[in-house]
Motif scaffolding. Sequence first.
Motif, PDB file in Angstrom:
ATOM      1  N   GLN A  68     -37.922  25.097 -26.870  1.00  0.00           N
ATOM      2  CA  GLN A  68     -38.621  24.335 -27.910  1.00  0.00           C
ATOM      3  C   GLN A  68     -37.777  24.263 -29.174  1.00  0.00           C
ATOM      4  O   GLN A  68     -37.682  23.218 -29.813  1.00  0.00           O
ATOM      5  N   ARG A  69     -37.159  25.372 -29.516  1.00  0.00           N
ATOM      6  CA  ARG A  69     -36.303  25.404 -30.708  1.00  0.00           C
ATOM      7  C   ARG A  69     -35.072  24.517 -30.523  1.00  0.00           C
ATOM      8  O   ARG A  69     -34.665  23.805 -31.440  1.00  0.00           O
ATOM      9  N   ALA A  72     -36.056  20.894 -30.674  1.00  0.00           N
ATOM     10  CA  ALA A  72     -36.383  20.516 -32.053  1.00  0.00           C
ATOM     11  C   ALA A  72     -35.114  20.180 -32.828  1.00  0.00           C
ATOM     12  O   ALA A  72     -35.085  19.216 -33.608  1.00  0.00           O
ATOM     13  N   ASP A  75     -33.933  16.793 -31.609  1.00  0.00           N
ATOM     14  CA  ASP A  75     -34.759  15.727 -32.167  1.00  0.00           C
ATOM     15  C   ASP A  75     -34.463  15.493 -33.643  1.00  0.00           C
ATOM     16  O   ASP A  75     -34.451  14.356 -34.112  1.00  0.00           O
ATOM     17  N   GLU A  76     -34.219  16.576 -34.379  1.00  0.00           N
ATOM     18  CA  GLU A  76     -33.869  16.446 -35.794  1.00  0.00           C
ATOM     19  C   GLU A  76     -32.549  15.682 -35.935  1.00  0.00           C
ATOM     20  O   GLU A  76     -32.428  14.797 -36.790  1.00  0.00           O
TER      21      GLU A  76
END
Length: 191
Positions: A68-69, A72, A75-76
């Motif tokens: 998940q990290r 993320a 995606d950023e």
Amino acid sequence: MGHAPERSDARANRQRILDAAFEVIAERGGSAEVKDVAERAGVGVGTIYRNFATRDELFRAVVEETLQRLYAVRDEALAVDDPAESVGVYVRGMFHILERWSPALSAMIAGAFTEEMKDRFIEFTSDQRLEAIFHRGIALGVFRKDIPVALARGFLVSTCDPLTYLALRASATPEEMAAGYTDLIMRALRA
């Protein structure tokens, strides 16, 4: 009939267990035991088994939290319009994660996790969505037109290897590593 919302103390226990599991995995690799995680988390073994039916389920939850990290950060980076800055956002974000998570990621590589769990990391490293950064950079004239996009993606992902990070951290801070890698990557990509 739906499930009752998870109580805040139960959520806190679960997170404390995951954090402790990650630390114990980082220290002991595949020999990490549930009792060690319970001791580190300050909970009973029963509390762990109320949250995770098996040791593998606990390890799987650690993998999923890590992923998940990682997603993320991806995606950023994808959300940034400037392709050169996207590369920097990705590398800085990954090195921030590696500062905490590289010992456990290295344990995973060394065999602490099942093939299924390893496959989840391979899915991340094979994710072609990062290629959008390179396509955008080529289209905008920021990156060379002749770069092989799939290889550029692989190069970007491989700069964030946990074993390399661990080997280099004695000679450079995470910020210095991220800046150096970003500079090297951009030198290879710039038009």
